[in-house]
Write a protein that holds these residues in place. Structure first.
Motif, PDB file in Angstrom:
ATOM      1  N   PRO A 127      -3.996   3.102  -9.504  1.00 45.35           N
ATOM      2  CA  PRO A 127      -2.741   3.297 -10.250  1.00 45.35           C
ATOM      3  C   PRO A 127      -2.729   4.639 -10.988  1.00 45.35           C
ATOM      4  N   GLY A 128      -1.606   5.333 -10.883  1.00 46.66           N
ATOM      5  CA  GLY A 128      -1.458   6.627 -11.536  1.00 46.66           C
ATOM      6  C   GLY A 128      -1.906   7.804 -10.705  1.00 46.66           C
ATOM      7  N   THR A 129      -2.428   7.537  -9.515  1.00 46.41           N
ATOM      8  CA  THR A 129      -2.903   8.620  -8.656  1.00 46.41           C
ATOM      9  C   THR A 129      -1.726   9.357  -8.028  1.00 46.41           C
ATOM     10  N   ASP A 130      -1.885  10.667  -7.889  1.00 44.79           N
ATOM     11  CA  ASP A 130      -0.870  11.496  -7.251  1.00 44.79           C
ATOM     12  C   ASP A 130      -0.916  11.242  -5.740  1.00 44.79           C
ATOM     13  N   THR A 131       0.094  10.570  -5.223  1.00 46.94           N
ATOM     14  CA  THR A 131       0.108  10.207  -3.805  1.00 46.94           C
ATOM     15  C   THR A 131       0.106  11.442  -2.904  1.00 46.94           C
ATOM     16  N   ALA A 132       0.848  12.465  -3.293  1.00 42.96           N
ATOM     17  CA  ALA A 132       0.933  13.681  -2.471  1.00 42.96           C
ATOM     18  C   ALA A 132      -0.433  14.350  -2.343  1.00 42.96           C
ATOM     19  N   ARG A 133      -1.204  14.354  -3.417  1.00 42.03           N
ATOM     20  CA  ARG A 133      -2.530  14.983  -3.364  1.00 42.03           C
ATOM     21  C   ARG A 133      -3.460  14.208  -2.446  1.00 42.03           C
ATOM     22  N   ALA A 170      -2.552  14.762   1.162  1.00 34.93           N
ATOM     23  CA  ALA A 170      -3.042  16.048   1.674  1.00 34.93           C
ATOM     24  C   ALA A 170      -4.545  16.005   1.928  1.00 34.93           C
ATOM     25  N   ASP A 171      -5.289  15.358   1.027  1.00 34.56           N
ATOM     26  CA  ASP A 171      -6.742  15.255   1.211  1.00 34.56           C
ATOM     27  C   ASP A 171      -7.082  14.470   2.479  1.00 34.56           C
ATOM     28  N   LEU A 172      -6.386  13.354   2.686  1.00 26.68           N
ATOM     29  CA  LEU A 172      -6.668  12.535   3.855  1.00 26.68           C
ATOM     30  C   LEU A 172      -6.318  13.273   5.151  1.00 26.68           C
ATOM     31  N   ARG A 173      -5.226  13.987   5.140  1.00 26.65           N
ATOM     32  CA  ARG A 173      -4.838  14.727   6.343  1.00 26.65           C
ATOM     33  C   ARG A 173      -5.830  15.838   6.661  1.00 26.65           C
ATOM     34  N   GLY A 174      -6.496  16.340   5.635  1.00 30.22           N
ATOM     35  CA  GLY A 174      -7.495  17.377   5.860  1.00 30.22           C
ATOM     36  C   GLY A 174      -8.855  16.838   6.252  1.00 30.22           C
ATOM     37  N   ARG A 175      -9.182  15.627   5.807  1.00 29.77           N
ATOM     38  CA  ARG A 175     -10.520  15.081   6.022  1.00 29.77           C
ATOM     39  C   ARG A 175     -10.640  14.198   7.249  1.00 29.77           C
ATOM     40  N   LEU A 176      -9.590  13.410   7.551  1.00 34.77           N
ATOM     41  CA  LEU A 176      -9.697  12.443   8.635  1.00 34.77           C
ATOM     42  C   LEU A 176      -9.520  13.125   9.991  1.00 34.77           C
ATOM     43  N   PRO A 177     -10.138  12.573  11.030  1.00 33.49           N
ATOM     44  CA  PRO A 177     -10.032  13.170  12.369  1.00 33.49           C
ATOM     45  C   PRO A 177      -8.611  13.086  12.913  1.00 33.49           C
ATOM     46  N   GLN A 178      -8.410  13.777  14.034  1.00 32.15           N
ATOM     47  CA  GLN A 178      -7.081  13.880  14.614  1.00 32.15           C
ATOM     48  C   GLN A 178      -6.644  12.622  15.366  1.00 32.15           C
ATOM     49  N   GLY A 193       0.840  -1.188   0.000  1.00 28.52           N
ATOM     50  CA  GLY A 193       0.000   0.000   0.000  1.00 28.52           C
ATOM     51  C   GLY A 193       0.874   1.235   0.000  1.00 28.52           C
ATOM     52  N   GLU A 194       0.291   2.351  -0.421  1.00 29.94           N
ATOM     53  CA  GLU A 194       1.066   3.591  -0.524  1.00 29.94           C
ATOM     54  C   GLU A 194       0.946   4.473   0.709  1.00 29.94           C
ATOM     55  N   ILE A 195      -0.164   4.342   1.452  1.00 29.44           N
ATOM     56  CA  ILE A 195      -0.416   5.219   2.599  1.00 29.44           C
ATOM     57  C   ILE A 195      -0.775   4.362   3.811  1.00 29.44           C
ATOM     58  N   VAL A 196      -0.312   4.798   4.983  1.00 29.37           N
ATOM     59  CA  VAL A 196      -0.516   4.058   6.220  1.00 29.37           C
ATOM     60  C   VAL A 196      -1.138   4.985   7.258  1.00 29.37           C
ATOM     61  N   VAL A 229      -8.449   6.758  -3.774  1.00 26.62           N
ATOM     62  CA  VAL A 229      -8.277   5.611  -2.885  1.00 26.62           C
ATOM     63  C   VAL A 229      -8.987   4.410  -3.491  1.00 26.62           C
ATOM     64  N   ALA A 230      -8.243   3.335  -3.710  1.00 27.42           N
ATOM     65  CA  ALA A 230      -8.821   2.126  -4.316  1.00 27.42           C
ATOM     66  C   ALA A 230      -9.395   1.193  -3.261  1.00 27.42           C
ATOM     67  N   SER A 231      -8.679   0.985  -2.151  1.00 27.54           N
ATOM     68  CA  SER A 231      -9.147   0.075  -1.107  1.00 27.54           C
ATOM     69  C   SER A 231      -8.405   0.358   0.178  1.00 27.54           C
ATOM     70  N   VAL A 232      -8.964  -0.140   1.269  1.00 29.69           N
ATOM     71  CA  VAL A 232      -8.319  -0.023   2.582  1.00 29.69           C
ATOM     72  C   VAL A 232      -8.330  -1.390   3.249  1.00 29.69           C
ATOM     73  N   SER A 233      -7.349  -1.620   4.117  1.00 29.95           N
ATOM     74  CA  SER A 233      -7.262  -2.899   4.823  1.00 29.95           C
ATOM     75  C   SER A 233      -6.778  -2.665   6.244  1.00 29.95           C
ATOM     76  N   PRO A 234      -7.486  -3.199   7.227  1.00 24.89           N
ATOM     77  CA  PRO A 234      -6.992  -3.123   8.605  1.00 24.89           C
ATOM     78  C   PRO A 234      -5.925  -4.185   8.855  1.00 24.89           C
ATOM     79  N   VAL A 235      -4.946  -3.849   9.633  1.00 22.91           N
ATOM     80  CA  VAL A 235      -3.897  -4.782  10.033  1.00 22.91           C
ATOM     81  C   VAL A 235      -3.840  -4.773  11.556  1.00 22.91           C
ATOM     82  N   TYR A 236      -3.818  -5.963  12.140  1.00 21.97           N
ATOM     83  CA  TYR A 236      -3.817  -6.105  13.589  1.00 21.97           C
ATOM     84  C   TYR A 236      -2.447  -6.595  14.048  1.00 21.97           C
TER      85      TYR A 236
END
Length: 386
Positions: free
Chosen positions: A222-228, A231-239, A57-60, A89-96
């Motif tokens: 695939p091909g998505t700008d990871t930096a964008r 930034a979107d996730l950091r602005g949208r997700l809670p603290q 995955g690209e983001i954690v 975002v294509a998919s998310v997966s929880p890891v325990y």
């Protein structure tokens, strides 16, 4: 007949063979010490991020209260699934992640082991053996054992190859080891298990109803700008979560071991001490050599040889000592790397970059000693000596 002119520096060093042997031995010792300290430091960091490197995955996402993999804090699984609403975002997966008591199948002695849980229907780990055996993890109470785990956990790899599975206990729950994966030990953990999310929650029943995860893995289109997207996730997700790239997550782990534990500092200090010890030994050899031949140097000075010539002679001696000491030091360190890797299973390898760095430090060590030793030679006055 061709006559080969031997450098004056080599002739002087060779004249006192015992002193030359002592000097080369001292440099060899310093080289081995520097190699081992740098190797242990590198093995510490490489082993610490073995699991991180295997994440697909690209983001954690992690909790801001998490300190390192050995001290993870959970966050709400609901926060992870909120990321699905972000473009790209294509998919998310929880890891325990959790530590448990593993029971050696032969001796019945218990030992802490780290357990990872994930959805086997998703591609979460790019570790050798995981993709091929994901279907096995769908069976109840089934786990995969890290073949790189220490021998104290029992001869599990041999038993798997001989009888196909091993039955034992994890946190007093009966489990079946159906296969092997490759991850390797680290300074924080001597062994690992990988299982499905459902089996993980069966083992750690107290976490079943809480809806908490340790790591959130996000895969992008695939091909998505990871930096964008970042930034979107950091602005949208809670603290209550930290949003990191995969590399930032690895850097986060390395930074913990490098700055928050004495281990990283200790290995760095050991390498510095090796450099200092080697410098002192070379200085003693060169200084003694200059002192014994001060009269000859003064004579050369009286007939017109300048300080640059004498500096060149001392520097040649320093470089000869560096070369003679580095080669056996490299060979010994290489052998010790192999021995240590076999004994501890740490990822300790001789790499070109480190070899070149130690070579450069060896020459710098010897040249620095030469600069200090040559000061006595500059003060040599023929009128005072004769």
């Amino acid at each position: 007949m061709v006559r080969i002119r031997m450098p004056l520096a080599w002739l002087q060093l060779r004249r006192e063979r015992t002193r030359l042997l002592v000097g080369v031995s001292g440099i060899t010792f310093a080289v081995v010490l520097i190699f081992m300290q740098m190797g242990f430091r590198s093995a510490l960091f490489d082993s610490a991020v073995g699991m991180h490197s295997g994440l697909q995955g690209e983001i954690v996402l992690i909790s801001p209260r998490s300190v390192a993999l050995i001290a993870m804090e959970q966050f709400s699984e609901r926060t992870l699934y909120q990321a699905l609403g972000t473009e790209g975002v294509a998919s998310v997966s929880p890891v325990y992640v959790e530590s448990a008591l593993w029971r050696n199948p032969e001796t019945r002695v218990t030992r802490n082991i780290r357990v990872y849980g994930f959805n086997p229907n998703e591609h979460v780990f790019a570790l050798p053996g995981v993709a091929e055996q994901r279907a096995l993890l769908k069976e109840p109470d089934t786990v995969l054992f890290d073949r790189g785990s220490r021998s104290e956990y029992g001869p599990v790899p041999r038993l798997i190859e001989r009888q196909g599975e091993v039955v034992t206990e994890v946190d007093e729950r009966r489990v079946r080891v159906r296969g092997l994966v490759t991850l390797g030990v680290s300074f924080g953990s001597d062994g690992h298990l990988i299982t499905s999310d459902q089996n993980f929650l069966r083992i750690f029943g107290k976490r079943r109803t809480k809806g908490l995860v340790d790591i959130g893995l996000i895969r992008l289109v695939p091909g998505t700008d990871t930096a964008r997207v970042l930034a979107d996730l950091r602005g949208r997700l809670p603290q209550n979560v930290r949003v990191l790239t995969k590399q930032e997550y690895k850097d986060f782990e390395v930074n913990y071991w490098n700055t928050s534990t004495p281990i990283g500092f200790t290995f760095t200090l050991g390498a510095i001490m090796g450099f200092v010890v080697g410098s002192i030994i070379v200085y003693q050899v060169l200084y003694t050599d200059v002192a014994e031949h001060l009269a000859e140097y003064a004579t050369l000075k009286a007939i017109g040889y300048g300080d640059r010539y004498f500096l060149g002679v001392v520097f040649q001696s320093a470089l000869i000592l560096a070369a003679l000491g580095f080669v056996p030091g490299l060979a010994i360190a290489w052998g010790l790397y192999e021995l240590t890797r076999s004994a501890t299973l740490l990822p300790l390898f001789m790499v070109v970059d480190r070899s070149l760095l130690v070579l450069g430090l060896t020459f710098a060590m010897c040249l620095l000693s030469g600069v200090i030793a040559v000061r006595k030679l500059r003060d040599a006055d023929p009128a005072d000596i004769f």
